[in-house]
Motif scaffolding. Structure first.
Motif, PDB file in Angstrom:
ATOM      1  N   ASN A 187      49.401   3.579 -22.963  1.00  0.00           N
ATOM      2  CA  ASN A 187      50.507   2.789 -23.508  1.00  0.00           C
ATOM      3  C   ASN A 187      50.486   1.363 -22.999  1.00  0.00           C
ATOM      4  O   ASN A 187      49.621   0.968 -22.222  1.00  0.00           O
ATOM      5  CB  ASN A 187      51.858   3.459 -23.230  1.00  0.00           C
ATOM      6  CG  ASN A 187      52.283   3.330 -21.781  1.00  0.00           C
ATOM      7  OD1 ASN A 187      52.091   2.287 -21.163  1.00  0.00           O
ATOM      8  ND2 ASN A 187      52.837   4.393 -21.233  1.00  0.00           N
ATOM      9  N   GLN A 188      51.463   0.639 -23.445  1.00  0.00           N
ATOM     10  CA  GLN A 188      51.623  -0.777 -23.144  1.00  0.00           C
ATOM     11  C   GLN A 188      51.594  -1.067 -21.643  1.00  0.00           C
ATOM     12  O   GLN A 188      51.180  -2.145 -21.232  1.00  0.00           O
ATOM     13  CB  GLN A 188      52.958  -1.230 -23.741  1.00  0.00           C
ATOM     14  CG  GLN A 188      53.357  -2.655 -23.491  1.00  0.00           C
ATOM     15  CD  GLN A 188      52.513  -3.606 -24.283  1.00  0.00           C
ATOM     16  OE1 GLN A 188      52.148  -3.341 -25.411  1.00  0.00           O
ATOM     17  NE2 GLN A 188      52.177  -4.734 -23.688  1.00  0.00           N
ATOM     18  N   ALA A 189      52.014  -0.112 -20.829  1.00  0.00           N
ATOM     19  CA  ALA A 189      52.084  -0.379 -19.393  1.00  0.00           C
ATOM     20  C   ALA A 189      50.728  -0.808 -18.859  1.00  0.00           C
ATOM     21  O   ALA A 189      50.626  -1.495 -17.852  1.00  0.00           O
ATOM     22  CB  ALA A 189      52.556   0.861 -18.658  1.00  0.00           C
ATOM     23  N   ARG A 190      49.657  -0.387 -19.535  1.00  0.00           N
ATOM     24  CA  ARG A 190      48.327  -0.743 -19.090  1.00  0.00           C
ATOM     25  C   ARG A 190      47.978  -2.164 -19.528  1.00  0.00           C
ATOM     26  O   ARG A 190      46.964  -2.703 -19.136  1.00  0.00           O
ATOM     27  CB  ARG A 190      47.334   0.260 -19.702  1.00  0.00           C
ATOM     28  CG  ARG A 190      46.022   0.329 -19.020  1.00  0.00           C
ATOM     29  CD  ARG A 190      46.045   1.035 -17.695  1.00  0.00           C
ATOM     30  NE  ARG A 190      46.047   2.482 -17.820  1.00  0.00           N
ATOM     31  CZ  ARG A 190      46.184   3.316 -16.790  1.00  0.00           C
ATOM     32  NH1 ARG A 190      46.343   2.831 -15.582  1.00  0.00           N
ATOM     33  NH2 ARG A 190      46.186   4.608 -16.966  1.00  0.00           N
ATOM     34  N   ILE A 191      48.800  -2.712 -20.372  1.00  0.00           N
ATOM     35  CA  ILE A 191      48.462  -4.010 -20.934  1.00  0.00           C
ATOM     36  C   ILE A 191      49.442  -5.048 -20.453  1.00  0.00           C
ATOM     37  O   ILE A 191      49.176  -5.892 -19.683  1.00  0.00           O
ATOM     38  CB  ILE A 191      48.488  -3.954 -22.471  1.00  0.00           C
ATOM     39  CG1 ILE A 191      47.445  -2.967 -22.962  1.00  0.00           C
ATOM     40  CG2 ILE A 191      48.219  -5.326 -23.048  1.00  0.00           C
ATOM     41  CD1 ILE A 191      47.680  -2.489 -24.355  1.00  0.00           C
TER      42      ILE A 191
ATOM     43  N   ILE D 273      59.287   0.568 -20.497  1.00  0.00           N
ATOM     44  CA  ILE D 273      57.943   0.598 -19.935  1.00  0.00           C
ATOM     45  C   ILE D 273      57.921   1.379 -18.636  1.00  0.00           C
ATOM     46  O   ILE D 273      56.951   2.054 -18.311  1.00  0.00           O
ATOM     47  CB  ILE D 273      57.395  -0.827 -19.777  1.00  0.00           C
ATOM     48  CG1 ILE D 273      55.892  -0.788 -19.569  1.00  0.00           C
ATOM     49  CG2 ILE D 273      58.087  -1.564 -18.690  1.00  0.00           C
ATOM     50  CD1 ILE D 273      55.176  -2.000 -20.037  1.00  0.00           C
ATOM     51  N   THR D 281      52.736   8.130 -20.964  1.00  0.00           N
ATOM     52  CA  THR D 281      51.697   8.233 -21.959  1.00  0.00           C
ATOM     53  C   THR D 281      50.530   7.462 -21.355  1.00  0.00           C
ATOM     54  O   THR D 281      50.135   6.410 -21.820  1.00  0.00           O
ATOM     55  CB  THR D 281      52.150   7.663 -23.319  1.00  0.00           C
ATOM     56  OG1 THR D 281      52.874   6.465 -23.080  1.00  0.00           O
ATOM     57  CG2 THR D 281      53.028   8.635 -24.048  1.00  0.00           C
ATOM     58  N   GLU D 374      52.873  -0.260 -31.247  1.00  0.00           N
ATOM     59  CA  GLU D 374      52.003  -1.042 -30.386  1.00  0.00           C
ATOM     60  C   GLU D 374      51.058  -1.792 -31.307  1.00  0.00           C
ATOM     61  O   GLU D 374      50.788  -1.349 -32.416  1.00  0.00           O
ATOM     62  CB  GLU D 374      51.268  -0.071 -29.460  1.00  0.00           C
ATOM     63  CG  GLU D 374      50.244  -0.664 -28.550  1.00  0.00           C
ATOM     64  CD  GLU D 374      50.803  -1.710 -27.626  1.00  0.00           C
ATOM     65  OE1 GLU D 374      51.711  -1.393 -26.858  1.00  0.00           O
ATOM     66  OE2 GLU D 374      50.343  -2.842 -27.680  1.00  0.00           O
ATOM     67  N   ILE D 830      44.429  -2.712 -15.386  1.00  0.00           N
ATOM     68  CA  ILE D 830      45.175  -3.691 -16.179  1.00  0.00           C
ATOM     69  C   ILE D 830      44.324  -4.949 -16.339  1.00  0.00           C
ATOM     70  O   ILE D 830      43.666  -5.394 -15.412  1.00  0.00           O
ATOM     71  CB  ILE D 830      46.542  -4.020 -15.525  1.00  0.00           C
ATOM     72  CG1 ILE D 830      47.438  -2.774 -15.553  1.00  0.00           C
ATOM     73  CG2 ILE D 830      47.219  -5.180 -16.236  1.00  0.00           C
ATOM     74  CD1 ILE D 830      48.786  -2.961 -14.908  1.00  0.00           C
ATOM     75  N   GLN D 831      44.353  -5.492 -17.535  1.00  0.00           N
ATOM     76  CA  GLN D 831      43.512  -6.636 -17.890  1.00  0.00           C
ATOM     77  C   GLN D 831      43.793  -7.881 -17.052  1.00  0.00           C
ATOM     78  O   GLN D 831      44.876  -8.059 -16.518  1.00  0.00           O
ATOM     79  CB  GLN D 831      43.772  -6.986 -19.353  1.00  0.00           C
ATOM     80  CG  GLN D 831      45.238  -7.388 -19.572  1.00  0.00           C
ATOM     81  CD  GLN D 831      45.516  -7.827 -20.984  1.00  0.00           C
ATOM     82  OE1 GLN D 831      44.734  -8.511 -21.577  1.00  0.00           O
ATOM     83  NE2 GLN D 831      46.631  -7.431 -21.522  1.00  0.00           N
TER      84      GLN D 831
END
Lengths: 191, 345, 272, 893
Positions: A187-191, D273, D281, D374, D830-831
């Motif tokens: 999910n977004q948390a990784r981004i 978040i 997830t 997303e 994380i990027q």
């Protein structure tokens, strides 16, 4: 004109001025019947639903005013200890976000090599997706790795979720997909 | 009404400014019925383009990105034309009344003409005003209240009175006197109307503008009559009337410019740009007209020339004033300087 | 204020620009409540301000000023960024109100200046009569519009949408008298903290005689011009007497010219 | 955060910021991104607090700050390290707090070598594996567990045996003098982070740095507290986790954790978040931060539990949480005999995070992709590679409000506009489902302060729009139906046994969200009654619980998350508004707000304390501690689980109950934050020979080229990305709205007047920005708000890019993320998007090219590339996922 003079109460304002001795006519003698009965539209809402702003993670309280099964207003919830009724510009635009005409209301389908979207029924689309999941899962199942370690999974299906999904939704996604052997759930948390 | 953006894209987007789906929401706010086409940037574009400098204010003489402080008037060509027509009508009716006082039959035709011009002028004026309204169907609202603080409201009553009196004058000549009185008000109130604004140039010349409008009205009437077939008596009247008006107009315009230019920045549109060009041209034409009047041995040609020059001159003066006002409204420094300089003293 | 009902205490805004963070929540909350259309999508190049000015469809507008000067006592550097949420001032003597020929603009029981959209015929006179350039006409619509001080909400005892949404309480709403007191205390506090530039703009008739005070006043830290506010605005009707006098002179002039011409011609004609 | 304190959540709530005396915002543009939370900062400021903002740009946050510190993007650890050094050298730390509540006195393994000794590497680097072996970082003779969600990374990935025993008191030196105690190691580690070095590295003038350091120190101690606030400005770096660690160390030294107006607050960008990591997830976690099983180690339940259960601290209860989860998922099928269905769970073989998934997609191994709410094409880095991945899919399901860039990748994208790719050549089958809005469904969000709040349904969703809950529920029902004749195969048993009987309601037969919440809360199996909290969970299968940390949110059958008692009817902590995990505690580790004897450090900063009379902890907040445990309790050697927590162990989730200044285990890239340069930088690392984080994740692929590590003449400028108040992340929830779009209508770039002059850029005009990945165009905003920095006499120019735009919507523009390559932090994948290099030129882009589809965009530099790594760290062995596939010295294009 424009309803005003049609209204019996809408006496010609000049006469009202004369009656009141209002020489300048700057105040209520110039008010129209509409102005006289002006009210906040929320006064007559059927229900006020407590909600939470869907944008960032501060979690500001929102109140959703509903009338005739339509949303008439969304604003801050003054009771919230987090936000005291305030909203930022995005939060304040929630009304447009959830009631905007940009929202698509049909399921759209693009066939392989297609050049346009087609509208298909929701039930059909759900059936098709379930079918794709099953086929892909069955064709790409990994039981064990080369060394015989258990894998019990498929790496051919992945999921990416936004972080504005509800906890309950995330829970069911994780529960179902993990049980299907899908590992790449992100999910977004990784981004 | 809605506008389509990104027309060449496979998925263009259409917007009406609010883009609310009426099936899930009700629009009932104060401005929910404000008409919008979704066309981009009109409001902003109208005022200024993209700022191309470093975004920081001038230290000594600051403005906000040189953006206008004021909104310039939304009036189109109809309003300066109305100033002219109204002035023409008013001055004609005043002249008619003055002639009436002479009790001379030789002026009957001229008086009738005065009444006609007055009456038709009122009709045209009304039409022009209605035309320029944002909501023309609501023109009668002008008479909804009596609001003496509003020169426009007062003017609406004056125009109504003038129309009524000038119409009545066809039936009762005595009404011509009333029409004359109304006419004087009609010809001059527009000067108050223009002065009673926040537009620096107009406001700064407020002590002169009504006089200028009066003079210009006289010019207009005098010049118009010169275009008609006139006998010598009539010509004498109109020439005299017109010449006084033209001289007064030139004088008043010089004084108006002086008043406005007490703060240099305020008077600038009188000197520069398109408005300055119009303003000067108007003065030159009016001067030309008066020269034609004052040349010895009046001829029909000279009279016609004078009439045309005077008419165009006074019409142009109204437009020039409109343009100059708008230019000064667009210039934030005109407002700032006009307010700062008295403070500094 | 003649002709004005005094049913409720006068309400107003106090916009403290030192608390503003330029988030524009006020702009959007206003559009949302009043359901205003957008004002176009144009990149202006003026810091983060892309709405540029108050207008028919923008009733709150946040100004962004990048200054090559420090704001005391913060940031010793030579730079500061000022924000200010502009709005209709609801002047005690309102140019638009006094200019409106139709009675569309009225003074409400809350002391605010309100344009009745069902009456306005779009004559445009209010637009040039506002010394702040607030009220404007939207071309497609044809009527004049501006901030209503959320007249409908006030009737329901709710505060205006912008003040409610403001996250940092830069926009304060309340009884004008209370706000004035609060504002003066605030200025004193800021002065004691070293922000010597702070001052009130238009909080009273004494400080702004030209409008006899604003019902929506501001705390500023630089010249008003920097925020696109006039330094000493004067409602046109304050000086209109000059024009009426001049009009009398003009009318008299017409009369004299007409009478003179008539008399001269009559006399000369009789002689000839 | 998890590794320092025990839990991966903000330790405080924004409303408590009003109690702070100094507020440091770094790596966050709080006023712009979280304006309503910033309300509390402004209130604190009104009460006299000093506000410090550290940011490359002068933002709306800086505008109202007392001090703005311009910093070179990507150099924050050098700055914070400098402050840590200042605190230690000048003895400004809060000694009583540091000695009792942190691991500063702990003594570390004698084989430990610091980066000071090894020029930027810690001891334990394994040349052949390209990873650290972290045994030398441990406490002497002991091996405490890493807490929570981080636990799996270390042990599982590298397969080291884990010894388990609680920390022993004899291994500490309370005088902090032992040369190998944490305190002395930290002191030495940061000894070269002097004000002069900070100036050289970060571009922060020495005087300004000293002022900040002094302000921080002055506002700590018994009477005063300070808070640290960060956001993605920190996490989106290849050393992102260590940024946060540096702040944590600082806060522990100053004694600011667990106290009112203190803490470290992470500001998160999306409504739930926090919730989406709590009930994750995420590939590597099960709900409640329970790790997913690893193929290599977790062969059966016994091993899995052995590897994850900690003998000390709160993780000693692990079995209860796991068994209850399995009962919630598989109900009666989960029995002791079949290991509670442990073998229904898939296992991990490495990093399966988003970026690897995308790379796998591009390589064709992923066939189907669900994207719900997303928009990776616009919101994730390297849009061209994202789209390349989507083009290789068999099928794609997108659920959103409108056709996003991801849904329309086959029809509208830079490479399609340019004709490099044609829609008729793309085989992907795409389904777009319209999603219901939050006003059209019941459910809970978990906000940035771990607070669950319920939102109620106001109206039915329009047309075919449905909630994700409805979608996933009905998809599950269909799959159960499709598989019903294939239940003989064990691989289908999880589907067979999956408890999927949620009641439905309304004409649309939507599943009842409260029923799901009930399951998340947990219940006793025999009567279905909700449990009171996670302490009621059992390991015998008599309880079921979907997420143990959320247990208690449906206590007594009451939806606690829907509580809305007005703030004016309760104290500032507002415990009766919504429900916070764990156990409705609002300020975490609040035991630390009292001194070792259990009394508040000061009246001014009182929060919870030990009540001698009642023999329990009490106070303004729910104590984050065992309520009846007295301050003088000390565990015996035989103690296990909860009993190991002594009366002076505020960080109850840590195995030793202390705040970890030094992280002996749980992090892959070092026990202490160390300054490394970003993957693409403008200068050489001034501190170490090791240029970049040796453990960083990089993807050496032809479609993911990198610039030179520093001084790349083709890309001389430093670029940073950021958000604006007026838009939301990739714009999916703002670029379609006219009220927001008009406020920031076009993509722009921010440059200083100096850079504008150098590159001939004009305010309001156009500029093209280029990296090796692609090029974008933007309007130019020339401003003094992004000042050039002076570093070692060199002028460093920075370019600011908001990343809200992309090719669809009411307002369109180029996406900043098209410029960014795949690089990531090793701990959380994380990027790195907050600091990279690029080129800027005036004018509009000529072609809008993408490296992925057009081939090389710039000339290759002659000669050998500079090195990112020391020779011994240069070898990056290939993994199954294609990253670290070559030696860095060989370059990558």
């Amino acid at each position: 004109m424009d309803g005003e003079t049609n209204n019996a109460a809408g006496l010609w304002p000049v006469l009202r001025q004369l009656a009141k001795g209002d020489i300048l006519g700057l105040g209520d003698s110039a008010a129209s019947p509409r102005t006289g009965s002006l009210e906040a539209r929320t006064t007559h809402a059927d229900k006020v639903v407590a909600s939470v702003c869907p944008y960032c993670a501060v979690g500001c309280g929102q109140l959703v005013y509903v009338k005739d099964k339509k949303i008439i207003d969304i604003e801050g919830d003054p009771r919230s200890p987090l936000s005291h009724g305030c909203l930022c510009p995005k939060g304040a635009a929630t009304f447009q976000l959830v009631t905007g005409s940009h929202r698509v209301s049909h399921v759209l389908y693009r066939r392989p090599y297609g050049t346009k979207w087609e509208t298909i029924p929701l039930e059909t689309a759900m059936d098709m997706v379930a079918d794709r999941v099953k086929k892909t899962r069955d064709a790409n199942w990994e039981d064990k790795d080369k060394k015989g370690n258990p894998l019990r999974r498929t790496m051919a299906i992945a999921h990416l979720g936004g972080a504005t999904l509800d906890n309950e939704e995330n829970y069911l996604i994780k529960k179902l997909f993990t049980s299907l052997g899908i590992v790449q759930i992100e999910n977004q948390a990784r981004i | 009404m809605s506008t389509v953006r990104y027309k060449t894209s496979p998925d263009p987007v259409s917007t009406d400014g609010r883009d609310i789906d009426r099936k899930i929401a009700e629009l009932a706010g104060e401005a929910a019925d404000q008409q919008a086409s979704g066309a981009a940037g009109k409001h902003i574009e109208k005022q200024a383009g993209t700022w191309t400098q470093l975004p920081q204010p001038h230290a000594a003489d600051p403005t906000y990105y040189d953006r206008p402080l004021l909104n310039e008037s939304v009036w189109g060509w109809a309003i300066p034309t109305y100033y002219y027509v109204g002035g023409l009508a008013g001055a004609s009716l005043a002249l008619g009344a003055a002639l009436e006082l002479q009790h001379a039959a030789k002026f009957d035709r001229l008086i009738r003409r005065c009444h006609w011009i007055g009456f038709l002028g009122c009709c045209v004026s009304g039409a022009l005003l209605v035309y320029d309204l944002g909501k023309p169907q609501r023109f009668l609202n002008m008479l909804r209240v009596f609001r003496p603080t509003s020169p426009m409201n007062v003017g609406a009553w004056i125009l109504s009175g003038t129309s009524g009196a000038s119409a009545a004058a066809f039936f009762f000549r005595q009404a011509g006197y009333a029409a004359g009185l109304f006419g004087m008000a009609l010809a001059t109130y527009t000067g108050v109307l223009v002065s009673n604004t926040a537009v620096p140039l107009w406001n700064a010349s407020r002590k002169v503008l009504p006089v200028l409008f009066a003079a210009s009205a006289v010019t207009s009437a005098g010049s118009l009559f010169e275009l008609f077939d006139q006998d010598e008596d009539e010509a004498r009247v109109t020439r005299a009337f017109g010449s006084v008006g033209k001289l007064a107009e030139i004088a008043a315009s010089v004084i108006a410019e002086q008043h406005a230019s007490q703060v240099a920045r305020v008077g600038r549109p009188f000197q520069r740009g398109f408005s300055g060009f119009l303003w000067r041209t108007a003065a030159v034409l009016t001067a030309g007209s008066v020269v034609m009047n004052l040349l010895p041995r009046p001829t029909r040609g000279k009279r016609l020339a004078s009439g045309i020059l005077g008419t165009v001159g006074s019409l142009l003066m109204r437009f020039a004033l409109e343009q100059a006002g708008n230019a000064s409204a667009r210039d934030p420094r005109a407002s700032f300087h006009s307010q700062r300089e008295p403070l500094a003293q | 204020m003649p002709g004005q009902p005094q049913a409720a205490p006068v309400k107003g805004f106090f916009t403290d620009t030192t608390l503003c963070i330029g988030c524009k929540a006020c702009e959007v909350a206003c559009k949302q409540w009043n359901q205003l259309p957008d004002d176009g999508f144009l990149f202006t190049g003026m810091s983060y301000d892309n709405t540029a000015h108050l207008g028919a469809s923008t009733w709150r507008h946040v100004a962004f000023i990048e200054r090559p000067a420090p704001l005391h006592p913060q940031n010793e550097g030579a730079f500061s960024w000022l924000f200010s949420s502009d709005v209709c001032k609801h002047c005690a003597r309102a140019g638009c109100l006094e200019a409106c020929p139709t009675g569309a603009i009225i003074r409400t029981e809350f002391g605010s200046v309100y344009v009745q959209p069902d009456v306005c015929n779009g004559c445009g006179y209010c637009i040039v009569s506002c010394p702040f350039g607030v009220i404007d006409r939207r071309e497609e619509d044809g009527r004049a519009w501006k901030c209503t001080l959320c007249y409908d909400r006030l009737r329901a005892d709710m505060q205006p949408a912008c003040a409610k949404s403001c996250p940092t309480e830069s926009i304060q709403f309340g009884n004008l008298e209370d706000l004035r007191k609060q504002a003066r205390e605030r200025v004193e506090k800021l002065h004691s903290q070293g922000m010597r530039e702070a001052y009130l703009y238009g909080e009273s008739a004494a400080s702004q005689p030209g409008t006899e005070g604003l019902h929506a006043f501001f705390l500023l830290v630089d010249k008003p011009e920097v925020y696109n506010l006039p330094p000493d605005p004067i409602v046109p009707t304050k000086t209109v007497k000059d024009a009426w006098t001049a009009m009398a002179a003009g009318a008299l002039g017409i009369a004299l010219a007409a009478l003179g011409a008539a008399f001269f011609a009559h006399k000369n004609g009789a002689q000839s | 955060m998890g590794t320092s304190f025990g839990r991966g959540g903000a330790t405080d709530f924004p409303g408590d910021i009003v109690n702070s005396d100094v507020i440091v915002i770094e790596g966050s543009n709080m006023a712009e991104c979280h304006p309503v939370a910033f309300r509390w900062v402004m209130k604190a400021r009104e009460r006299g607090a000093t506000l410090i903002h550290v940011d490359p740009r002068f933002t709306r946050t800086s505008a109202v700050s007392d001090i703005h510190v311009p910093i070179r993007a990507g150099s924050d650890i050098a700055f914070l390290g400098g402050i840590i050094r200042y605190i230690i050298e000048n003895e400004r730390y809060f000694k009583d707090y540091v000695v009792h509540y942190t691991n500063a006195p702990a003594i570390i393994n004698k084989d430990f070598k610091d980066t000071e000794d090894l020029d930027g590497l810690f001891s334990g680097w394994q040349k052949d594996k390209g990873h650290y072996q972290t045994r030398t970082w441990m406490y002497e003779d002991v091996d405490p567990e890493p807490a929570g969600g981080e636990r799996e990374s270390e042990a599982a990935k590298k397969g080291q045996p884990i010894q388990r025993q609680p920390i022993q008191a004899e291994h500490t030196d309370l005088t902090l003098q032992h040369p190998r105690c944490v305190f002395q190691i930290v002191k030495r580690h940061y000894s070269r982070y002097t004000p002069e070095m900070v100036e050289e590295t970060c571009g922060i003038p020495k005087q300004l740095f000293l002022k900040v350091a002094e302000t921080l120190c002055r506002n700590s101690g018994r009477e005063r507290t300070g808070v640290f606030i960060y956001a993605v400005g920190w996490t989106q770096h290849s050393v992102g986790v260590q940024y946060i660690r540096a702040a944590a160390i600082m806060q522990l030294l100053l004694g600011n954790m667990g106290r009112p107006g203190g803490g470290v607050i992470a500001l998160r960008g999306h409504a739930s978040i926090q919730g989406s990591t709590d009930i994750p997830t995420l590939y590597n976690l099960l709900p409640g931060y329970l790790p997913m099983p690893k193929a290599k180690h977790d062969k059966d339940l016994e091993t899995y539990l052995k590897l994850n259960q900690s003998p000390s601290g709160w993780w000693g209860e692990y079995t209860k949480y796991f068994v209850s989860l399995m009962k919630a998922w598989y109900g009666p099928a989960a029995t002791q005999q079949n290991d509670w269905c442990y073998n229904y769970l898939p296992t991990l073989t490495g990093d399966h995070s988003h970026m690897n998934t995308v790379v796998d997609m591009a390589d064709g191994t992923v066939k189907g992709y669900f994207v719900m709410g997303e928009n990776p094409v616009a919101g994730s880095m390297h849009g061209a590679l994202q789209r390349k991945g989507l083009r290789q899919l068999d099928w794609l399901v997108v659920r959103d409000f409108q056709l996003t860039e991801t849904a329309d990748f086959w029809r509208e994208a830079p490479e399609i506009e340019r004709g490099e790719v044609k829609p008729q050549d793309i085989a992907t089958e795409v389904f777009f489902f319209p999603a219901a809005a939050h006003t059209e469904k019941d459910g809970s969000f978990t906000n940035t302060q771990r607070l669950l709040q319920w939102h109620h349904k106001a109206i039915d969703p329009p047309g075919d729009a449905r909630s994700e809950l409805d979608f996933i529920f009905k998809l599950g029902r269909r799959l159960k139906r499709l598989y019903q004749y294939e239940y003989a195969d064990p691989r289908n048993w999880p589907i067979r046994d999956l408890i999927w009987d949620y009641p439905t309601q309304g004409p649309l037969e939507e599943p009842d969200a409260e029923a799901v919440l009930h399951e998340i809360n947990g219940y006793t199996v025999h009567d279905g009654k909700p449990v009171e909290g996670f302490t009621s969970l059992k390991e015998d299968g008599s309880t079921a619980c979907g997420a143990w940390i959320y247990s208690g949110c449906y206590r007594g059958g009451v939806n606690m998350t829907a509580r809305r008692k007005p703030h004016w009817e309760q104290n500032w902590v507002a415990p009766e508004w919504g429900w916070a995990w764990p156990h409705n505690r609002r300020i975490l580790y609040n035991r630390a707000s009292a001194d070792p004897q259990g009394q508040p450090w000061s009246e001014r900063k009182a929060l919870v304390w030990w009540d001698e009379k009642k023999q329990q902890w009490t106070g303004h907040d729910v104590p984050d501690f065992i309520v009846e445990r007295p301050p003088d309790y000390r565990p015996g050697k035989e103690a296990r689980g909860k009993d190991t927590i002594s009366g002076i162990d505020p960080f109850v989730m840590q195995s030793d109950g202390k705040g970890w200044i030094f992280v002996p285990t749980g992090l892959q890239d070092g026990p202490l934050p160390t300054h490394y340069e970003p993957q693409e930088s403008v200068i050489q690392n001034p501190l170490y020979g090791q240029q970049c984080n040796p453990e960083r994740m990089e993807w050496m692929r032809k479609d993911n080229p990198y610039h030179q590590p520093y001084n790349d003449p083709r890309f001389p400028y430093l670029i940073t990305t950021y958000r604006l108040t007026e838009h939301h992340t990739a714009g999916g929830m703002s670029r379609w709205l006219s009220w927001l779009s008009e406020l920031q209508p076009e993509m722009f770039c921010e440059v200083s007047p100096e850079l504008a002059k150098e590159c001939k850029l004009k305010n309001g005009g156009w500029a093209t920005i280029r990296t090796m990945r692609g090029e974008i165009e933007a309007r130019v905003l020339v401003t003094n708000r992004i000042p050039p920095l002076r570093i070692k006499g060199r002028i460093i120019h920075q370019i600011g890019l908001p990343y809200h735009w992309s090719s669809k919507g009411l307002i369109r523009g180029d996406a900043a993320n098209e410029l960014i390559g795949f690089v990531a932090d090793p701990n959380v994948s994380i990027q790195e998007s907050k600091a990279f290099t690029g080129m800027i030129e005036p004018g509009r882009k000529s072609k809008g090219r993408r490296h992925v589809t057009s081939g090389r965009l710039v000339k290759k530099l002659p000669g050998r590339e500079q090195d990112r790594d020391l020779p011994q760290a240069r070898h990056k062995p290939e993994t199954s996922h294609g990253f670290k596939a070559m030696e860095t010295k060989e370059g990558n294009v």
